[in-house]
Design a protein around this motif. Sequence first.
Motif: not given
Lengths: 338, 412
Positions: B273-285
Amino acid sequence: MKHTCILGAAAVAALAAGAASAATLDDVKAAGTLKCGVTTGLAGFGAPDAAGRWEGFDIAVCRAVAAAVLGDEDKVTFVPTTGKTRFTALASGEIDMLSRVTTWTFSRDTDLGFEFVGVAYYDGQGFMVPKSLGVSSAKELDGATVCIQTGTTTELNLADYFRLNNMSYEPVPIETNAEAQQKYLAGACDVYTTDASGLAATRATFEAPKDHIILPEIISKEPLGPLVRHGDNQWGDIVRWSFNALVAAEEYGVTKANIDDQKANSANPEVRRLLGVEGGLGAMIGLDDEWAYRAIKSQGNYGEVFEEFLGTNTAIGLERGLNAQWTEGGLQYSPPFR
Amino acid sequence: MSVTSAAPSAPGFRLSQLIYDTRYRSTTIQIFALFAFMLAIGWLITNAAQNLAALGKDFDFSFLWNTAGYDVNQRLIEYSSQSTHGRAAILGIINTLVLALVGCVTATVLGILAGVARLSKNWIVARLMTVYVEGFRNVPVLIWIIIVVAVVNESLPQPRAYKDVETGAFVFTNRGAYMPEPLFSRGLGDLDLGLFKVSLDFVAFLIVLGGGVYAMRLIRRWANQKQAETGVRPANVGWIEAGVIVLPLAALLIALGFHLGYPELKGFNFAGGIFIRDSFLGLWIALSLYTGAFIAENVRAGIQAISKGQTEAAFALGIRPSRTMSLVVLPQAMRVIVPPLISQYLNLTKNTSLAIAVGYMDATGTLGGITLNQTGREMETLLLLMAFYLAISLVISLVMNVYNERIKLRER
């Protein structure tokens, strides 16, 4: 736009380079305070207590130098630095010395332009995991998510260790110990890795320290010690020998309690030179003769400092191990005061 | 009474004219300003050079070719701890660009929706959007980033919690989210471009998609022409347009053996699967919501700048409200919206450097963080980093200015 860029770059350069003058001793005396770089908070090694006073093993080294140079252990301005900011702070002259669980390595000593004055704590990198993970060896950590402080030697050791053992891992870079602790406890990483002493110190602050184990593998040598800028040898000597005084004091049985008695009555010439009764050592490094006396009197000898902040009677509970005196099978060894 | 006046001065040039003569004054001032500016720069450079020399440091970029020695979690190009510092920097730059790109897209969508909704006649919708805009605009974005990451870390279950639990296509853990990844059982392999590899499957997909869109536009043009000539639009054009895009793509995907790979718990973490890291998710949102709030205000200002008469005129012609918005108001509003939108894109891109707070390895994290620290080359790494941010900002400005030029009011 182009001009702004050049100007900005030059400004950064000027700031980063700062005013690093040669005579640190004069600067410290003129300022009346020793600017000492310390950690942002690591129990046992350096953290403010409930009253806001900095306490710890690394802190004691700063205070010993302040006592030797300025005659007062409280004339220290503690500058908290992270793994990333510490070297820039020292190189730029923002701090006079760095006493912050910093590993002595070749490139830091040479290329980065610093001078390590000794090894205050012989350490090695270890791993901490929650007991519930059911892991008993670092070799079982293939695929784990590992919290790691960036800008440290541990980061490089970790990469080497996993690569050499053909294991993969997911690094989670962290800025400070406090942040790592929060991530680790939340389970955002399986493993926390740093110096074994740091792991013990961190674990001691947990609500349930017994739920976490430090794995038996020590994957590196981490000699931690205070350091100064390269090029000011007099200042380097002062910091080096202030620290050595604490080590020598333990070897000769000089303690916080008996130091006045030793000074007045000791027949041991080494002790007499150390405490400034004879020999005139102080003048050789630009201080008065009682410099070492003040350092030991204020902080106690190396063993006392160790027991107070890190020893088996503290929450951190570290054994002396490699850090015992050479006379007791350890590596702590001060060159003679002569 | 006699007036004695000095003889008229000889028509020559005197130095005092440089200051007192308005013809020369501005030039004089400019020359002095330039001189002072050059002097200041010169001082800064010599100061920096002297201090670097005093520290025994040279100015050298060769560290970029040395082994980095550290690992990075999010790797969109091949990278290991044995790669060079230069490659780590490129990896960081790519991570920055990905974050900036997805951030700008979601911020724009959010901003336009929120901006239009804030002008809604529906009281609750309008108030809710006001709360959103004011809430996000007035709290530093760093705090939002940290809050989002902390919420992800603290509230979502650990991967271990999914042991013996049936997981679906999407898995949310406190380390990030996993979603299905596209896999090809008869894939075409990768194309090695030296610096990085490009999946040929992806390239084929893009080519077919591009071809489909081109064919669709041809058909649409033909249909429009037909309609203009005869007054009757050819039947089922919409279906044909959709067909020329979808059918070839479907054929390609079947030919390549397309299937989805689902995340599965393996050891400590999920694999596949594609892993969207917590850090990326947080920054993105956080970055999207934050910048979206500003864009919403730009959009609102743009819409309100269009005279009410335009809407009324459109209504008078019998144009429906939704079409009035899309055909009459928004095209004119864009002229007001786009210039401040550029600076919002620039802000978002520069704000990605806050990634360092949550351990997302962007350019500031690799080049300006670990590399700086491990090599001790503050000057060089920071200069490179500044050059990168400057370049990317200028490119964004350029692209958006070109766009602005295209939608600008044509004055005849």
